[in-house]
Design an enzyme around this catalytic site. Structure first.
Site, mmCIF file in Angstrom:
data_model
loop_
_atom_site.group_PDB
_atom_site.id
_atom_site.type_symbol
_atom_site.label_atom_id
_atom_site.label_comp_id
_atom_site.label_asym_id
_atom_site.label_seq_id
_atom_site.Cartn_x
_atom_site.Cartn_y
_atom_site.Cartn_z
ATOM 1 N N ASN A 191 24.677 15.569 2.685
ATOM 2 C CA ASN A 191 25.086 14.344 2.635
ATOM 3 C C ASN A 191 26.423 13.946 2.179
ATOM 4 O O ASN A 191 27.156 13.314 2.567
ATOM 5 C CB ASN A 191 23.964 13.035 2.365
ATOM 6 N N CYS B 74 21.930 9.068 -1.515
ATOM 7 C CA CYS B 74 20.967 8.951 -2.426
ATOM 8 C C CYS B 74 20.816 7.767 -3.138
ATOM 9 O O CYS B 74 19.473 7.458 -3.342
ATOM 10 C CB CYS B 74 21.090 10.126 -3.531
ATOM 11 N N GLU C 135 19.316 16.267 -9.525
ATOM 12 C CA GLU C 135 19.718 14.848 -8.982
ATOM 13 C C GLU C 135 18.911 14.816 -7.656
ATOM 14 O O GLU C 135 19.398 15.291 -6.482
ATOM 15 C CB GLU C 135 21.166 15.156 -8.727
ATOM 16 N N LEU C 136 17.876 14.089 -7.715
ATOM 17 C CA LEU C 136 16.958 13.964 -6.724
ATOM 18 C C LEU C 136 16.950 12.729 -5.699
ATOM 19 O O LEU C 136 17.806 12.155 -5.901
ATOM 20 C CB LEU C 136 15.522 14.536 -7.278
#
Ligand code: NAD
Length: 500
Positions: free
Chosen positions: A164, A298, A264-265
């Protein structure tokens, strides 16, 4: 790598060989490749190496061999090299952004170009911050002794990133990681490797200008389940930086063992709109949070929590704002939202909407892929009202251009809904009361809270990442804070009485 005439945005600078191992641009050892296609036109943009375990092993070996010399450089020398990377990226920003737009689908002028300029800024910030890192000197009970501490790089760093933000997310690891003295093997996402390959050319050029061993930075392309898996479990990889889905992060942590990890989820960012908020500003921010990069962010606004008494007025304003967004081809200057990047994201968006409508929610605009477009990935801005807490739109990350409106009655209830999904990356609250700001700040379980702006608001130097104990991960990306996570503290206890 080959380019096609349909891939007009793909420049010659990409080259035919795009694997970078030990300073050499090459193919996968097996010779196999995979296709990268435009989500906007369906055109074949390029074919890139489909690497396997042997390529990973070669890249890791190169990074390991280069580490002692790179770590041994004076910090000012490393800083100058990383600053040079920033300069080269800035010089080539338009070319890189063209490729980024073509492979990811985001609008060129309003999103792809600013992304690449942020990449350059991330390298610049890392170069500037690394020379100002401070570590404590601590007194000891023994008056002859002093404690000194230093920050040391871990060694070989694996970097695995999503599609992304194909260049800015890698830069958040690579800038600080290299500046601090780690060497690196990075793997971009399979639908968007091309713009990162152009960034890698800048990185490699800056390294070549200094007389350094080959292999400080390596880039390989291929499937996550094949090369990603091998990378994170490789015994010679010392630290893993990963951005992607929560489930992938969980499986990586399980395989990485005791390696240092930055995870970093996923996010499920709510925007909370209080009755004392500036509703016009809140509606504009919600639309931005839901539709920027077609919702594939995110920290996108995944849910809009609106206090019951202002619901009708807010919804009117949100629909007005939504009408301003133009779905279209990413290189058309009128476009403010491009197609989705890939089929699984479109399918997930449809599934979440179907679940909500089956349970009684109402789609007010959008809601289905547009026909008559070159690909099936054009999904219009969608507003859905009457969303409840038991719906997937509330419980899971959707990652599509959807604005789900949920009503709440009290501030306590808003906090409960915001926190109940287990994600905690970035949340936003619209209120004109400073008292309320701090009330919410104390109660929202998240890494970041934005007051009176979108969940999609961030600046390059701010510490960004999951709130402790949430499904959004751990570690901080952004500015000087990442330097702490890509280094460990080495402490020296010195007895001056026994020294000359
Ligand atoms: P993903 O987890 O499917 O893939 C991310 C990367 O991991 C890709 O390069 C992929 O090839 C690789 N991968 C896949 N399986 C792997 C495995 N078994 N072992 C090692 N690597 C593997 O995620 P995605 O769909 O590319 O990205 C979207 C997700 O990323 C969303 O959940 C989004 O919220 C999250 N994201 C988080 C942040 C943040 O800062 N927290 C930023 C951007 C995106």
């Amino acid at each position: 790598m080959t380019t096609t005439s349909a891939g007009t945005a793909i420049p010659k600078e990409l080259g035919d060989k795009t694997n970078l191992i030990a300073g050499e641009w090459g193919e996968a050892r097996s010779g196999s490749r995979f296709e990268v296609r435009s989500p906007a036109t369906g055109a074949l943009l390029a074919e890139v190496p489909s690497c396997a375990a042997a390529d990973v092993d070669a890249a890791v070996a190169a990074a390991k061999a280069a580490w002692p010399a790179f770590k041994g450089l004076h910090v000012y020398e490393r800083s100058a090299i990383v600053l040079r990377m920033a300069e080269l990226i800035r010089q080539r920003a338009e070319t890189i952004a063209c490729v980024l737009s073509a492979e990811e689908g985001k609008p060129f002028a309003t999103e792809a170009l600013p992304e690449v300029l942020e990449v350059a800024l991330n390298f610049q910030l890392a170069a500037e911050d690394v020379v100002r890192m401070e570590t404590p000197v601590i007194a000891m009970r023994d008056p002859n002794k002093r404690l000194l501490s230093f920050r040391e790089p871990f060694g070989v760093m694996a970097v695995i990133t999503p599609w992304n933000f194909p260049t800015v997310i890698p830069s958040e690891y690579i800038g600080p990681g290299l500046a601090a003295g780690n060497t690196m093997v990075m793997k971009p996402a399979s639908t968007t490797p091309l713009s990162m390959i152009l960034v890698a050319r800048c990185i490699e050029e800056a390294l070549e200008e200094s007389d350094l061993p080959k292999g400080i930075f390596n880039l390989i392309t291929g499937r996550g389940s094949v090369i990603g898996d091998r990378l994170v479990s490789h015994p010679d990889v010392d630290i893993v930086g990963f951005t992607g889905e929560t489930v992938t992060g969980e499986s990586i942590c399980a395989r990485a063992g005791i390696k240092q990890t930055l995870m970093e989820l996923g996010g499920n960012g709510p925007q909370i709109v209080c009755p004392d908020a500036d509703l016009e500003a809140a509606a504009a921010a919600a639309a931005l949070g839901c539709f920027l990069n077609a919702g594939q962010v995110c920290c996108a606004t995944e849910r809009i929590l609106v206090e019951r008494s202002i619901h009708d007025r807010f919804l009117e304003l949100l629909l007005e704002e939504t009408r301003k967004w133009r779905l279209g081809e990413p290189f058309d200057p009128a476009t403010t939202m491009g197609p989705l990047n890939n089929e699984p994201t479109a399918v997930k968006t449809e599934e979440h909407l179907a679940d909500a409508t089956a349970k009684g929610a109402e789609i007010l605009t959008g809601g289905a892929r547009e026909s008559g477009r070159p690909t099936g990935l054009y999904f219009p801005p969608t507003v859905i009202d009457g969303v409840r807490r038991d719906m997937l739109l509330n419980l899971e990350e959707t990652f599509g251009p959807v604005a789900p409106v949920i009503q709440y009655t009290t501030d306590d209830e808003a906090v409960e809904i915001a926190n109940e999904t287990g994600y905690g990356l970035q949340m936003s609250v619209f209120t004109s009361s400073i008292k309320r700001c701090f009330w919410f700040a104390d109660r929202l379980r998240t890494g970041n809270v934005v007051f009176n702006d979108s969940t999609d608001y961030w600046e390059a130097h701010e510490p960004f990442g999951g709130g402790g104990g949430t499904k959004s991960g751990h570690g901080r990306l952004g500015g000087r804070f990442t330097l702490d996570d890509v280094t460990h503290l080495k402490t020296l206890a010195i007895d001056f009485a026994k020294a000359l």
